[in-house]
Motif scaffolding. Structure first.
Motif, mmCIF file in Angstrom:
data_model
loop_
_atom_site.group_PDB
_atom_site.id
_atom_site.type_symbol
_atom_site.label_atom_id
_atom_site.label_comp_id
_atom_site.label_asym_id
_atom_site.label_seq_id
_atom_site.Cartn_x
_atom_site.Cartn_y
_atom_site.Cartn_z
ATOM 1 N N LYS A 150 0.830 -1.197 0.000
ATOM 2 C CA LYS A 150 0.000 0.000 0.000
ATOM 3 C C LYS A 150 0.872 1.258 0.000
ATOM 4 N N ASN A 151 1.863 1.279 0.861
ATOM 5 C CA ASN A 151 2.746 2.448 0.958
ATOM 6 C C ASN A 151 3.630 2.592 -0.270
ATOM 7 N N TYR A 152 4.094 1.470 -0.792
ATOM 8 C CA TYR A 152 4.994 1.522 -1.949
ATOM 9 C C TYR A 152 4.262 1.977 -3.214
ATOM 10 N N ILE A 153 3.081 1.419 -3.457
ATOM 11 C CA ILE A 153 2.338 1.722 -4.682
ATOM 12 C C ILE A 153 1.654 3.082 -4.586
ATOM 13 N N GLY A 154 1.329 3.507 -3.368
ATOM 14 C CA GLY A 154 0.673 4.788 -3.194
ATOM 15 C C GLY A 154 -0.827 4.691 -3.332
ATOM 16 N N VAL A 155 -1.413 3.609 -2.796
ATOM 17 C CA VAL A 155 -2.868 3.428 -2.798
ATOM 18 C C VAL A 155 -3.341 3.268 -1.356
ATOM 19 N N LYS A 156 -4.648 3.380 -1.173
ATOM 20 C CA LYS A 156 -5.195 3.340 0.178
ATOM 21 C C LYS A 156 -5.535 1.936 0.657
ATOM 22 N N ASN A 157 -5.743 0.996 -0.312
ATOM 23 C CA ASN A 157 -6.218 -0.333 0.080
ATOM 24 C C ASN A 157 -5.590 -1.418 -0.789
ATOM 25 N N VAL A 158 -5.220 -2.515 -0.147
ATOM 26 C CA VAL A 158 -4.604 -3.657 -0.835
ATOM 27 C C VAL A 158 -5.152 -4.943 -0.232
ATOM 28 N N THR A 159 -5.430 -5.928 -1.077
ATOM 29 C CA THR A 159 -5.663 -7.284 -0.583
ATOM 30 C C THR A 159 -4.730 -8.237 -1.314
ATOM 31 N N ALA A 160 -3.973 -9.025 -0.560
ATOM 32 C CA ALA A 160 -3.038 -9.987 -1.132
ATOM 33 C C ALA A 160 -3.784 -11.259 -1.502
ATOM 34 N N LEU A 161 -3.504 -11.770 -2.701
ATOM 35 C CA LEU A 161 -4.234 -12.907 -3.253
ATOM 36 C C LEU A 161 -3.270 -13.988 -3.724
ATOM 37 N N ASN A 162 -3.840 -15.087 -4.224
ATOM 38 C CA ASN A 162 -2.991 -16.207 -4.641
ATOM 39 C C ASN A 162 -2.462 -16.077 -6.061
ATOM 40 N N SER A 163 -2.956 -15.086 -6.823
ATOM 41 C CA SER A 163 -2.435 -14.868 -8.182
ATOM 42 C C SER A 163 -2.940 -13.545 -8.735
ATOM 43 N N GLY A 164 -2.261 -13.048 -9.758
ATOM 44 C CA GLY A 164 -2.742 -11.876 -10.476
ATOM 45 C C GLY A 164 -4.026 -12.177 -11.228
ATOM 46 N N THR A 165 -4.171 -13.403 -11.699
ATOM 47 C CA THR A 165 -5.392 -13.807 -12.403
ATOM 48 C C THR A 165 -6.604 -13.704 -11.480
ATOM 49 N N ILE A 177 -7.631 -10.065 -11.227
ATOM 50 C CA ILE A 177 -8.416 -9.602 -12.372
ATOM 51 C C ILE A 177 -9.845 -10.119 -12.274
ATOM 52 N N HIS A 178 -9.991 -11.391 -11.924
ATOM 53 C CA HIS A 178 -11.317 -11.989 -11.804
ATOM 54 C C HIS A 178 -12.171 -11.211 -10.800
ATOM 55 N N LEU A 179 -11.609 -10.923 -9.625
ATOM 56 C CA LEU A 179 -12.361 -10.191 -8.603
ATOM 57 C C LEU A 179 -12.659 -8.763 -9.059
ATOM 58 N N ALA A 180 -11.697 -8.117 -9.710
ATOM 59 C CA ALA A 180 -11.929 -6.751 -10.195
ATOM 60 C C ALA A 180 -13.091 -6.709 -11.175
ATOM 61 N N LEU A 181 -13.170 -7.706 -12.038
ATOM 62 C CA LEU A 181 -14.264 -7.756 -13.008
ATOM 63 C C LEU A 181 -15.604 -7.992 -12.314
ATOM 64 N N ALA A 183 -1.952 -9.408 -6.078
ATOM 65 C CA ALA A 183 -2.614 -8.426 -5.218
ATOM 66 C C ALA A 183 -3.583 -7.613 -6.045
ATOM 67 N N LEU A 184 -4.668 -7.196 -5.384
ATOM 68 C CA LEU A 184 -5.625 -6.268 -5.972
ATOM 69 C C LEU A 184 -5.580 -5.003 -5.133
ATOM 70 N N VAL A 185 -5.432 -3.847 -5.786
ATOM 71 C CA VAL A 185 -5.302 -2.585 -5.063
ATOM 72 C C VAL A 185 -6.326 -1.588 -5.586
ATOM 73 N N SER A 186 -6.712 -0.650 -4.709
ATOM 74 C CA SER A 186 -7.664 0.394 -5.096
ATOM 75 C C SER A 186 -7.678 1.468 -4.027
#
Length: 351
Positions: free
Chosen positions: A28-43, A46-50, A185-188
């Motif tokens: 969160k601090n490195y990317i400069g976003v307010k929220n992060v959830t760590a996941l088992n893959s980038g795929t 994307i699935h959750l974001a959609l 990770a998914l960030v927003s």
């Protein structure tokens, strides 16, 4: 090893735990976003974001054609249609003009309401032309998902990629600039969206004294062990980026004078690439050789190279979907080569 041993000593081997929480905070601090959830893959990200942008069966998602299939697969998981957009020559990423052309065509057909998201990829660590893409997305009120799987640490106008759109997606697979062996990770900046993502990623278990589920969930969270690897890796992320950028500098200094060899380089001062991979194009007319011939010759010297991504519109599984082409990614695939770019290469390796 320090973080992994801590996980074992505290008996936090199962998914979630202190390492996961700390890894999310560091990201969160490195990317400069307010929220992060760590996941088992980038795929998974994307699935959750959609899902969270409301993509359902019969909808459309506009996405880069020049990418790895993991960008497009989750669109199809949801029964939606990928609309594939070719690349611009300067960044090799989504062409903003073709993006708007695709949107306008759907507007003219009365199908604008079907477009639920735009997935833009920051390929090989090179940021996409985000100013133009975000302007178009805003004009037509379409949320943007940044596939920054290859772009951790890259910046557009000093903003880290993944922090510009509604969602950012990262991968920590074994071949990325840092790794958790497998992970993402998914960030927003939207707290509610990431809270919902975290809920869905942990089997959508309702707040109840018993196991209760009102929605379909997924087993997408990162384990405490893998997050420990990520914490150790984040301590050296700036060093890894410097090493990758130094690989690029070395190759440029030694190869740029060869007629017919060109590189994916930062177009101007707005772009900062982590140069995850150094990539070249081999012009067969000017060099007198092809990408395939060069690859085979290097292989005989025990030097591994890879072709660039085969565009999604050329893939048998996606070839029937709508696509907007200008020939750029076809040329990139025909002439492009990823050359050795590992962070731990010595000068002798590079020579």
């Amino acid at each position: 090893m320090k973080y992994i041993k801590k996980a074992f000593s505290q008996n936090w081997v199962a998914p979630l735990g202190p390492n996961v929480d700390n890894f999310e905070n560091v990201l969160k601090n490195y990317i400069g976003v307010k929220n992060v959830t760590a996941l088992n893959s980038g795929t998974s990200a994307i699935h959750l974001a959609l899902i969270l942008t409301g993509v359902k069966h019969g909808d459309e998602v506009i996405a880069s054609s020049f990418t790895f299939s993991a960008t497009i697969n989750p669109i199809v998981y949801l029964g939606a249609t990928p609309v594939l957009i070719d690349s611009e020559p300067s960044t090799w990423n989504m062409d903003p003009d073709l993006l708007e052309k695709a949107i306008l065509e759907r507007v003219s057909q009365g199908r604008k309401h079907k477009i639920k998201a735009i997935i833009v990829v920051h390929l090989y660590g090179m940021p996409a032309n985000m100013q133009k893409i975000m302007k178009i997305a805003s004009k037509y009120d379409i949320p943007v998902i940044e596939d920054a799987a290859e772009g951790l640490g890259s910046c557009y106008k000093e903003k880290k990629v993944g922090s510009i759109g509604l969602f950012g997606v990262f991968s920590f697979n074994g071949n990325k600039i840092i790794t958790t062996s497998g992970g993402g990770a998914l960030v927003s900046n939207d707290e509610e969206l990431i809270a919902n993502a975290r809920f869905l990623a942990t089997q959508a278990r309702d707040q109840a004294p018993h196991y209760q589920h009102s929605k379909i969930g997924y087993n997408y969270r990162m384990s405490n062990i893998l997050a420990g690897i990520g914490l150790g890796q984040m301590e050296v992320i700036n060093k890894r980026i410097a090493q990758r950028r130094d690989n690029f500098r070395f190759y440029i200094e030694n190869l740029e004078d060869i007629d017919g060899i060109s590189f994916l380089s930062e177009p101007n001062e707005f772009f900062f690439s982590n140069y995850w991979l150094t990539t070249i194009l081999v012009d067969p007319v000017r060099t007198g050789t092809t990408r395939v011939e060069l690859q085979n010759a290097l292989e005989k010297q025990n030097i591994e190279t890879r072709p660039l991504w085969k565009p999604m519109h050329q893939q048998p599984v996606f070839s029937s979907y709508p696509s907007y082409q200008n020939g750029v990614s076809d040329k990139l695939f025909a002439e492009g080569l990823c050359i050795p770019s590992d962070s731990n290469m010595s000068d002798n390796d590079r020579e």
